[in-house]
Design an enzyme around this catalytic site. Structure first.
Site, PDB file in Angstrom:
ATOM      1  N   HIS A   1      57.845 -18.714 -53.367  1.00  0.00           N
ATOM      2  CA  HIS A   1      57.202 -17.758 -52.316  1.00  0.00           C
ATOM      3  C   HIS A   1      56.589 -18.255 -51.377  1.00  0.00           C
ATOM      4  O   HIS A   1      56.535 -19.557 -51.138  1.00  0.00           O
ATOM      5  CB  HIS A   1      55.816 -17.339 -53.464  1.00  0.00           C
ATOM      6  CG  HIS A   1      55.073 -18.506 -53.926  1.00  0.00           C
ATOM      7  ND1 HIS A   1      55.522 -19.283 -55.023  1.00  0.00           N
ATOM      8  CD2 HIS A   1      54.025 -19.176 -53.412  1.00  0.00           C
ATOM      9  CE1 HIS A   1      54.628 -20.349 -55.229  1.00  0.00           C
ATOM     10  NE2 HIS A   1      53.649 -20.201 -54.334  1.00  0.00           N
ATOM     11  N   LEU A   2      56.137 -17.574 -50.275  1.00  0.00           N
ATOM     12  CA  LEU A   2      55.810 -18.034 -48.893  1.00  0.00           C
ATOM     13  C   LEU A   2      54.301 -17.661 -48.902  1.00  0.00           C
ATOM     14  O   LEU A   2      54.037 -16.423 -49.026  1.00  0.00           O
ATOM     15  CB  LEU A   2      56.451 -17.204 -47.669  1.00  0.00           C
ATOM     16  CG  LEU A   2      57.685 -17.785 -47.382  1.00  0.00           C
ATOM     17  CD1 LEU A   2      58.980 -17.883 -48.527  1.00  0.00           C
ATOM     18  CD2 LEU A   2      58.403 -17.316 -46.230  1.00  0.00           C
ATOM     19  N   HIS A   3      53.396 -18.494 -48.454  1.00  0.00           N
ATOM     20  CA  HIS A   3      52.111 -17.943 -48.365  1.00  0.00           C
ATOM     21  C   HIS A   3      51.955 -17.645 -46.753  1.00  0.00           C
ATOM     22  O   HIS A   3      52.148 -18.254 -45.777  1.00  0.00           O
ATOM     23  CB  HIS A   3      51.294 -19.222 -48.654  1.00  0.00           C
ATOM     24  CG  HIS A   3      50.997 -19.909 -49.838  1.00  0.00           C
ATOM     25  ND1 HIS A   3      49.878 -19.548 -50.555  1.00  0.00           N
ATOM     26  CD2 HIS A   3      51.841 -20.453 -50.370  1.00  0.00           C
ATOM     27  CE1 HIS A   3      50.263 -20.314 -52.157  1.00  0.00           C
ATOM     28  NE2 HIS A   3      51.376 -20.938 -51.602  1.00  0.00           N
TER      29      HIS A   3
ATOM     30  N   ASP B   1      46.885 -12.918 -52.858  1.00  0.00           N
ATOM     31  CA  ASP B   1      46.705 -13.974 -53.447  1.00  0.00           C
ATOM     32  C   ASP B   1      45.521 -13.906 -54.433  1.00  0.00           C
ATOM     33  O   ASP B   1      44.515 -13.408 -53.915  1.00  0.00           O
ATOM     34  CB  ASP B   1      46.719 -15.261 -52.640  1.00  0.00           C
ATOM     35  CG  ASP B   1      46.968 -16.426 -53.533  1.00  0.00           C
ATOM     36  OD1 ASP B   1      48.069 -17.368 -53.403  1.00  0.00           O
ATOM     37  OD2 ASP B   1      46.139 -17.015 -54.460  1.00  0.00           O
TER      38      ASP B   1
ATOM     39  N   ASN C   1      54.863 -24.371 -50.379  1.00  0.00           N
ATOM     40  CA  ASN C   1      54.710 -25.680 -51.233  1.00  0.00           C
ATOM     41  C   ASN C   1      56.060 -25.830 -51.889  1.00  0.00           C
ATOM     42  O   ASN C   1      56.583 -25.097 -52.685  1.00  0.00           O
ATOM     43  CB  ASN C   1      53.568 -25.579 -51.777  1.00  0.00           C
ATOM     44  CG  ASN C   1      52.387 -25.247 -51.085  1.00  0.00           C
ATOM     45  OD1 ASN C   1      52.274 -26.044 -50.105  1.00  0.00           O
ATOM     46  ND2 ASN C   1      51.545 -24.742 -51.535  1.00  0.00           N
TER      47      ASN C   1
ATOM     48  N   GLY D   1      52.627 -29.562 -53.668  1.00  0.00           N
ATOM     49  CA  GLY D   1      51.439 -29.070 -54.223  1.00  0.00           C
ATOM     50  C   GLY D   1      51.968 -27.615 -54.708  1.00  0.00           C
ATOM     51  O   GLY D   1      50.910 -26.632 -55.117  1.00  0.00           O
ATOM     52  N   GLN D   2      53.308 -27.472 -55.008  1.00  0.00           N
ATOM     53  CA  GLN D   2      53.620 -26.146 -55.777  1.00  0.00           C
ATOM     54  C   GLN D   2      52.979 -26.002 -57.315  1.00  0.00           C
ATOM     55  O   GLN D   2      53.066 -27.118 -57.998  1.00  0.00           O
ATOM     56  CB  GLN D   2      55.099 -25.983 -55.741  1.00  0.00           C
ATOM     57  CG  GLN D   2      55.584 -24.739 -56.424  1.00  0.00           C
ATOM     58  CD  GLN D   2      57.237 -24.586 -56.205  1.00  0.00           C
ATOM     59  OE1 GLN D   2      57.662 -25.783 -55.664  1.00  0.00           O
ATOM     60  NE2 GLN D   2      57.673 -23.519 -56.443  1.00  0.00           N
TER      61      GLN D   2
HETATM   62  P1  5GP Z   1      51.777 -22.441 -55.054  1.00  0.00           P
HETATM   63  O1  5GP Z   1      50.640 -23.573 -55.313  1.00  0.00           O
HETATM   64  O2  5GP Z   1      52.761 -22.581 -55.941  1.00  0.00           O
HETATM   65  O3  5GP Z   1      52.308 -22.755 -53.615  1.00  0.00           O
HETATM   66  O4  5GP Z   1      50.882 -21.110 -54.943  1.00  0.00           O
HETATM   67  C1  5GP Z   1      50.702 -20.585 -55.933  1.00  0.00           C
HETATM   68  C2  5GP Z   1      49.793 -19.412 -55.576  1.00  0.00           C
HETATM   69  O5  5GP Z   1      49.762 -18.231 -56.584  1.00  0.00           O
HETATM   70  C3  5GP Z   1      48.222 -19.842 -55.342  1.00  0.00           C
HETATM   71  O6  5GP Z   1      47.852 -19.411 -54.375  1.00  0.00           O
HETATM   72  C4  5GP Z   1      47.722 -18.882 -56.705  1.00  0.00           C
HETATM   73  O7  5GP Z   1      46.418 -18.689 -56.207  1.00  0.00           O
HETATM   74  C5  5GP Z   1      48.620 -17.734 -56.658  1.00  0.00           C
HETATM   75  N1  5GP Z   1      48.477 -16.983 -57.948  1.00  0.00           N
HETATM   76  C6  5GP Z   1      48.962 -17.979 -59.224  1.00  0.00           C
HETATM   77  N2  5GP Z   1      48.780 -16.908 -60.132  1.00  0.00           N
HETATM   78  C7  5GP Z   1      48.616 -15.492 -59.685  1.00  0.00           C
HETATM   79  C8  5GP Z   1      48.615 -14.229 -59.965  1.00  0.00           C
HETATM   80  O8  5GP Z   1      48.664 -14.266 -61.241  1.00  0.00           O
HETATM   81  N3  5GP Z   1      48.444 -13.218 -59.262  1.00  0.00           N
HETATM   82  C9  5GP Z   1      48.362 -13.537 -58.070  1.00  0.00           C
HETATM   83  N4  5GP Z   1      48.388 -12.531 -57.075  1.00  0.00           N
HETATM   84  N5  5GP Z   1      48.402 -14.669 -57.340  1.00  0.00           N
HETATM   85  C10 5GP Z   1      48.482 -15.750 -58.143  1.00  0.00           C
END
Ligand code: 5GP
Ligand code: ZN
Length: 117
Positions: free
Chosen positions: A103-105, A33, A90, A96-97
């Site tokens: 994607h999975l964190h 991330d 999310n 909070g997406q």
């Molecule tokens: P969400 O909030 O949609 O669950 O998570 C999106 C995640 O993607 C966030 O943790 C954010 O830091 C990450 N992210 C956003 N843009 C990029 C990118 O260009 N490259 C990478 N590696 N991560 C990203």
């Protein structure tokens, strides 16, 4: 492979945009991330553009299984198997997406709190 040219994760999947890729096969990739929230913060991402968890089709029912197999392998590689870790998806605005490509964190390397924010 379903692709959205305006989507950052599709652009990473097609190598138009750089990312630290830590796992990759035909259908799935895992990246560091860009804004890590824990010492280990990886994103496990299907290469095909699926906006949210709610958009996984019935014919793709095995997808989450495959994503979790990758999570398990990465958690082991990063030495998280014993201490534990957290997996987060999310979904939608209230979830909070921020990136609308499924994607999975995988978060680990510190103790997580509950309830999440
Ligand atoms: P969400 O909030 O949609 O669950 O998570 C999106 C995640 O993607 C966030 O943790 C954010 O830091 C990450 N992210 C956003 N843009 C990029 C990118 O260009 N490259 C990478 N590696 N991560 C990203
Ligand atoms: Zn996408």
């Amino acid at each position: 492979m379903n692709r959205d040219p305006g989507c950052i994760f599709c652009r990473i999947a097609s190598k138009e945009v750089g990312a630290k890729i830590v796992y990759e096969d035909e259908k799935i990739m895992a990246v560091e991330d860009v804004n890590p929230q824990a010492p280990v913060h990886l994103l496990v991402i299907p290469k095909s553009h699926i906006p949210t968890l709610q958009d996984i089709g019935d014919e793709e029912s095995g997808l989450m299984d495959t994503l979790f197999q990758v999570i398990k392998r990465l958690a082991k590689d990063r030495g998280l198997s014993e201490k534990g870790y957290r997996v987060v998806v999310n979904c939608g605005p209230a979830g909070g997406q921020t990136v609308y490509h499924l994607h999975l964190h995988l978060l680990g390397g510190r103790n997580m709190k509950w309830p999440p924010g």
